[in-house]
Design a protein around this motif. Structure first.
Motif, PDB file in Angstrom:
ATOM      1  N   ARG A 249       0.835  -1.205   0.000  1.00 12.20           N
ATOM      2  CA  ARG A 249       0.000   0.000   0.000  1.00 12.20           C
ATOM      3  C   ARG A 249       0.868   1.252   0.000  1.00 12.20           C
ATOM      4  O   ARG A 249       0.385   2.345  -0.291  1.00 12.20           O
ATOM      5  CB  ARG A 249      -0.923  -0.001   1.215  1.00 12.20           C
ATOM      6  N   VAL A 250       2.141   1.089   0.330  1.00 15.85           N
ATOM      7  CA  VAL A 250       3.116   2.182   0.282  1.00 15.85           C
ATOM      8  C   VAL A 250       4.111   1.895  -0.833  1.00 15.85           C
ATOM      9  O   VAL A 250       4.715   0.814  -0.869  1.00 15.85           O
ATOM     10  CB  VAL A 250       3.860   2.322   1.624  1.00 15.85           C
ATOM     11  N   ILE A 251       4.260   2.851  -1.750  1.00 17.82           N
ATOM     12  CA  ILE A 251       5.268   2.754  -2.809  1.00 17.82           C
ATOM     13  C   ILE A 251       6.347   3.780  -2.503  1.00 17.82           C
ATOM     14  O   ILE A 251       6.088   4.985  -2.491  1.00 17.82           O
ATOM     15  CB  ILE A 251       4.673   3.014  -4.202  1.00 17.82           C
ATOM     16  N   ARG A 252       7.545   3.300  -2.243  1.00 17.26           N
ATOM     17  CA  ARG A 252       8.664   4.192  -1.935  1.00 17.26           C
ATOM     18  C   ARG A 252       9.322   4.640  -3.227  1.00 17.26           C
ATOM     19  O   ARG A 252       9.537   3.838  -4.133  1.00 17.26           O
ATOM     20  CB  ARG A 252       9.663   3.487  -1.017  1.00 17.26           C
ATOM     21  N   VAL A 253       9.680   5.931  -3.267  1.00  9.05           N
ATOM     22  CA  VAL A 253      10.264   6.561  -4.451  1.00  9.05           C
ATOM     23  C   VAL A 253      11.578   7.213  -4.039  1.00  9.05           C
ATOM     24  O   VAL A 253      11.662   7.819  -2.958  1.00  9.05           O
ATOM     25  CB  VAL A 253       9.287   7.606  -5.034  1.00  9.05           C
ATOM     26  N   ALA A 254      12.618   7.109  -4.890  1.00  6.43           N
ATOM     27  CA  ALA A 254      13.915   7.690  -4.518  1.00  6.43           C
ATOM     28  C   ALA A 254      14.741   7.982  -5.758  1.00  6.43           C
ATOM     29  O   ALA A 254      14.438   7.532  -6.874  1.00  6.43           O
ATOM     30  CB  ALA A 254      14.681   6.731  -3.600  1.00  6.43           C
ATOM     31  N   THR A 255      15.813   8.753  -5.536  1.00  4.20           N
ATOM     32  CA  THR A 255      16.798   9.018  -6.591  1.00  4.20           C
ATOM     33  C   THR A 255      18.058   8.190  -6.354  1.00  4.20           C
ATOM     34  O   THR A 255      19.140   8.561  -6.781  1.00  4.20           O
ATOM     35  CB  THR A 255      17.145  10.514  -6.646  1.00  4.20           C
ATOM     36  N   HIS A 256      17.903   7.082  -5.664  1.00  3.38           N
ATOM     37  CA  HIS A 256      18.990   6.122  -5.474  1.00  3.38           C
ATOM     38  C   HIS A 256      18.374   4.731  -5.409  1.00  3.38           C
ATOM     39  O   HIS A 256      17.153   4.582  -5.277  1.00  3.38           O
ATOM     40  CB  HIS A 256      19.771   6.418  -4.182  1.00  3.38           C
ATOM     41  N   LYS A 257      19.190   3.714  -5.503  1.00  2.29           N
ATOM     42  CA  LYS A 257      18.677   2.348  -5.525  1.00  2.29           C
ATOM     43  C   LYS A 257      18.058   1.981  -4.183  1.00  2.29           C
ATOM     44  O   LYS A 257      18.619   2.248  -3.125  1.00  2.29           O
ATOM     45  CB  LYS A 257      19.800   1.366  -5.866  1.00  2.29           C
ATOM     46  N   LEU A 258      16.880   1.375  -4.241  1.00  7.80           N
ATOM     47  CA  LEU A 258      16.196   0.875  -3.059  1.00  7.80           C
ATOM     48  C   LEU A 258      16.178  -0.651  -3.093  1.00  7.80           C
ATOM     49  O   LEU A 258      16.154  -1.253  -4.165  1.00  7.80           O
ATOM     50  CB  LEU A 258      14.753   1.399  -3.008  1.00  7.80           C
ATOM     51  N   THR A 259      16.176  -1.254  -1.933  1.00 11.25           N
ATOM     52  CA  THR A 259      16.115  -2.711  -1.851  1.00 11.25           C
ATOM     53  C   THR A 259      15.063  -3.111  -0.826  1.00 11.25           C
ATOM     54  O   THR A 259      14.682  -2.318   0.036  1.00 11.25           O
ATOM     55  CB  THR A 259      17.468  -3.318  -1.435  1.00 11.25           C
ATOM     56  N   GLY A 260      14.600  -4.351  -0.914  1.00 12.99           N
ATOM     57  CA  GLY A 260      13.628  -4.856   0.037  1.00 12.99           C
ATOM     58  C   GLY A 260      12.476  -5.538  -0.662  1.00 12.99           C
ATOM     59  O   GLY A 260      12.386  -5.558  -1.896  1.00 12.99           O
ATOM     60  N   PRO A 261      11.543  -6.088   0.109  1.00 15.08           N
ATOM     61  CA  PRO A 261      10.451  -6.863  -0.466  1.00 15.08           C
ATOM     62  C   PRO A 261       9.248  -6.038  -0.899  1.00 15.08           C
ATOM     63  O   PRO A 261       8.303  -6.564  -1.470  1.00 15.08           O
ATOM     64  CB  PRO A 261      10.057  -7.788   0.696  1.00 15.08           C
ATOM     65  N   ARG A 268      18.149   5.904 -11.018  1.00 19.90           N
ATOM     66  CA  ARG A 268      19.582   5.916 -10.721  1.00 19.90           C
ATOM     67  C   ARG A 268      20.347   6.050 -12.029  1.00 19.90           C
ATOM     68  O   ARG A 268      20.159   5.275 -12.951  1.00 19.90           O
ATOM     69  CB  ARG A 268      19.971   4.629  -9.996  1.00 19.90           C
ATOM     70  N   LYS A 269      21.178   7.101 -12.104  1.00 23.16           N
ATOM     71  CA  LYS A 269      21.963   7.384 -13.301  1.00 23.16           C
ATOM     72  C   LYS A 269      21.093   7.480 -14.553  1.00 23.16           C
ATOM     73  O   LYS A 269      21.482   7.058 -15.637  1.00 23.16           O
ATOM     74  CB  LYS A 269      23.050   6.327 -13.488  1.00 23.16           C
ATOM     75  N   GLY A 270      19.900   8.044 -14.385  1.00 22.42           N
ATOM     76  CA  GLY A 270      19.027   8.289 -15.528  1.00 22.42           C
ATOM     77  C   GLY A 270      18.106   7.152 -15.888  1.00 22.42           C
ATOM     78  O   GLY A 270      17.333   7.272 -16.854  1.00 22.42           O
ATOM     79  N   PHE A 271      18.136   6.051 -15.154  1.00 22.95           N
ATOM     80  CA  PHE A 271      17.279   4.909 -15.454  1.00 22.95           C
ATOM     81  C   PHE A 271      16.234   4.738 -14.352  1.00 22.95           C
ATOM     82  O   PHE A 271      16.579   4.637 -13.169  1.00 22.95           O
ATOM     83  CB  PHE A 271      18.102   3.624 -15.584  1.00 22.95           C
ATOM     84  N   LEU A 272      14.975   4.725 -14.751  1.00 15.58           N
ATOM     85  CA  LEU A 272      13.878   4.468 -13.818  1.00 15.58           C
ATOM     86  C   LEU A 272      13.645   2.964 -13.726  1.00 15.58           C
ATOM     87  O   LEU A 272      13.564   2.272 -14.742  1.00 15.58           O
ATOM     88  CB  LEU A 272      12.616   5.180 -14.286  1.00 15.58           C
ATOM     89  N   SER A 273      13.520   2.449 -12.498  1.00 13.27           N
ATOM     90  CA  SER A 273      13.266   1.030 -12.277  1.00 13.27           C
ATOM     91  C   SER A 273      12.097   0.861 -11.316  1.00 13.27           C
ATOM     92  O   SER A 273      12.008   1.572 -10.311  1.00 13.27           O
ATOM     93  CB  SER A 273      14.495   0.332 -11.687  1.00 13.27           C
ATOM     94  N   GLU A 274      11.227  -0.070 -11.632  1.00  6.22           N
ATOM     95  CA  GLU A 274      10.137  -0.447 -10.737  1.00  6.22           C
ATOM     96  C   GLU A 274      10.398  -1.863 -10.220  1.00  6.22           C
ATOM     97  O   GLU A 274      10.617  -2.790 -11.004  1.00  6.22           O
ATOM     98  CB  GLU A 274       8.792  -0.400 -11.457  1.00  6.22           C
ATOM     99  N   TRP A 275      10.374  -2.000  -8.886  1.00  6.96           N
ATOM    100  CA  TRP A 275      10.594  -3.304  -8.249  1.00  6.96           C
ATOM    101  C   TRP A 275       9.408  -3.607  -7.344  1.00  6.96           C
ATOM    102  O   TRP A 275       8.847  -2.721  -6.691  1.00  6.96           O
ATOM    103  CB  TRP A 275      11.867  -3.293  -7.396  1.00  6.96           C
ATOM    104  N   ARG A 276       9.034  -4.890  -7.306  1.00  2.68           N
ATOM    105  CA  ARG A 276       7.953  -5.336  -6.434  1.00  2.68           C
ATOM    106  C   ARG A 276       8.225  -6.772  -6.005  1.00  2.68           C
ATOM    107  O   ARG A 276       8.553  -7.621  -6.838  1.00  2.68           O
ATOM    108  CB  ARG A 276       6.609  -5.239  -7.159  1.00  2.68           C
ATOM    109  N   LYS A 277       8.135  -7.014  -4.699  1.00  4.18           N
ATOM    110  CA  LYS A 277       8.369  -8.339  -4.124  1.00  4.18           C
ATOM    111  C   LYS A 277       9.734  -8.892  -4.525  1.00  4.18           C
ATOM    112  O   LYS A 277       9.886 -10.084  -4.816  1.00  4.18           O
ATOM    113  CB  LYS A 277       7.253  -9.304  -4.532  1.00  4.18           C
ATOM    114  N   GLY A 278      10.731  -7.988  -4.552  1.00  2.00           N
ATOM    115  CA  GLY A 278      12.092  -8.404  -4.834  1.00  2.00           C
ATOM    116  C   GLY A 278      12.407  -8.643  -6.294  1.00  2.00           C
ATOM    117  O   GLY A 278      13.507  -9.094  -6.626  1.00  2.00           O
ATOM    118  N   ARG A 279      11.483  -8.308  -7.210  1.00  2.00           N
ATOM    119  CA  ARG A 279      11.692  -8.519  -8.647  1.00  2.00           C
ATOM    120  C   ARG A 279      11.518  -7.213  -9.406  1.00  2.00           C
ATOM    121  O   ARG A 279      10.643  -6.408  -9.083  1.00  2.00           O
ATOM    122  CB  ARG A 279      10.710  -9.551  -9.201  1.00  2.00           C
TER     123      ARG A 279
END
Length: 466
Positions: A249-261, A268-279
């Motif tokens: 229910r919470v989506i964390r947003v950052a200008t650096h790499k985030l990790t977690g489930p 990061r370095k101009g590339f947007l990435s979406e991660w969910r459940k470690g993937r």
């Protein structure tokens, strides 16, 4: 118009008759309220009277004897540094105080039974980037052929929008002035971009400023929270809203790499990435998206991406919307290029944090800066000063501004026409002539829009000369 519910036959006072105040008065009247109004400006009072409203001086406690609620405009202080006399009279009389945002949320869902798919509200707040993020969400929805309206601090007055369509979305940009006072805050998706010191006198310090932003989440109970976690306040807010690390229910947003489930979107370095459940779910290269230059705009893109994913849009249609976004006037707005020199208007960079982000977005800058300095000085600009080839300082007191720029070469220009002319004369191919003032505009202009328009006009004049 969204007619205001809950005041049929009651008397409601409206203080301040600018865009939001007049819209609130009309929406209250449309909902059956008896509306009395006041503004310190005689012209505004006369216009309201011509529109059929009763004008009542609200500076006396007795003025509220028959009033059920006082509705104030965002710029009118209700607590710090001191309440407006009319607001103080209302509070002393025990009259509730609200604003147009509170009226909107109490009225917006009044007839949702008629919809097959109820409309939804996305509310965006934060210190910097909320206008671009709001406009970007609206643009992506519109480009994806979704019904969307943009309102609040940007677009239309919140009570002046059209009745929503089935499944439509209302995107609101909300300032701390609005979130602090609204008695109802119930967005479906709430977005917090970032936090940096601003409006501290109005909120009694940084803690009060953050508390005003936090109300959108704590009071509103949104279904989904999109929270920038580059600062400790965002990390704290995300922790308060989530039941655990994997709570999507919470989506964390950052200008650096985030990790977690959990669910996260970062650039990061101009590339947007979406991660969910470690993937990793999706990735987009933002470096060639002309309407979103720099890390600060990549953060805005992440927030907009997360909000649109919450609304059910797919990665491909969101990416297409990002690429077709032209940007907003006065916010990293690329206005011209000639002889290898790019001219960028970021007049909205009225504080040090937003100006620093603008400086970090380009490599070699001819920097037009200055104006009415805000509390705290310019020391926080230091990480971006090595991107500046030379500063061209405007404002009524350019000397004091220039003294705080460390070792940067600075020319005292005073006026915009001289600053633009000198910057353009000095610029070499590959340079960016950037207006990012790091200061308020009020020493020379009515607002940052007028300052930006003056910059654009002077750039056009210089380029026309060849």
């Amino acid at each position: 118009m969204i007619p205001v519910q809950g005041f049929e036959g009651a008397t409601v006072a409206v203080l301040g008759l600018g865009r939001s105040g007049l819209a609130a008065a009309r929406a209250l009247r449309a909902g059956g309220a008896q509306v009395v109004v006041w503004d310190d400006t005689p012209r505004a009072r006369a216009a309201a009277e011509a529109d059929g409203f009763e004008v009542r001086e609200l500076n006396r406690e007795s003025a509220f004897d028959d009033v059920a609620c006082l509705v104030t405009s965002p710029g009118i202080p209700h607590l710090y540094p001191a309440p407006n006399p009319a607001t103080a009279a209302a509070l002393k009389a025990g009259v509730p105080v609200d604003n147009d945002i509170g009226l909107f949320f109490r009225s917006f869902g009044a007839d949702f039974d008629r919809f097959e798919r109820p409309p939804r509200v996305v509310a965006v707040t934060g210190s910097n980037g909320k206008s671009t993020t709001s406009a970007l969400i609206h643009h992506i929805l519109t480009a994806s052929v979704r019904s969307s309206q943009l309102a609040g601090n940007i677009g239309r007055g919140v009570l002046d929008i059209d009745p929503p369509e089935d499944g439509g979305v209302v995107v609101l940009e909300l300032s701390s002035y609005q979130t602090e006072l609204a008695r109802a805050l119930t967005p479906d998706v709430a977005v917090f971009t970032n936090l940096s010191p601003d409006h501290l006198d109005r909120h009694g310090g940084l803690g009060g400023y953050f508390a005003a932003k936090r109300r959108l989440f704590a009071e509103g109970g949104p279904d989904r929270c999109v929270i920038g976690v580059d600062e400790v306040e965002g990390q704290f807010l995300a922790g308060q809203m989530a039941e655990g690390r994997a709570d999507d229910r919470v989506i964390r947003v950052a200008t650096h790499k985030l990790t977690g489930p959990g669910w996260m979107v970062f650039a990061r370095k101009g590339f947007l990435s979406e991660w969910r459940k470690g993937r990793q779910i999706a990735s987009v290269d933002l470096r060639d998206v002309a309407g979103l230059p720099g890390a600060h705009n990549h953060q805005n893109a992440c927030a907009a991406w997360a909000a649109c994913r919450s609304l059910g849009l797919g990665p491909r249609e969101i990416e297409a919307g990002l690429r077709s976004f032209a940007g907003l006037p006065h916010r990293s707005q690329r206005i011209a290029e000639q002889g290898g020199v790019i001219f960028v208007n970021d007049s909205k960079a009225t504080n040090v944090d937003s100006a620093l982000k603008a400086l970090l977005a380009f490599d070699r800058i001819r920097w037009v800066c200055g104006g009415l300095m805000k509390e705290g000085g310019l020391a926080a600009l230091e990480p971006g000063l090595n991107h500046v080839a030379k500063a061209y300082v405007i404002g009524r007191e350019p000397e004091g501004f220039a003294l705080q720029l460390g070792g940067v070469e600075a020319e005292l220009c005073g006026t915009m026409d001289q600053a633009v002319a000198r910057a353009a004369e000095d610029a070499q191919p590959g340079d960016v002539v950037l207006l990012a003032p790091a200061a308020a505009s009020f020493d020379q202009y009515d607002n940052f829009e007028k300052r930006g328009e003056d910059f654009v006009a002077n750039v056009q004049k210089v380029l026309a000369k060849g």
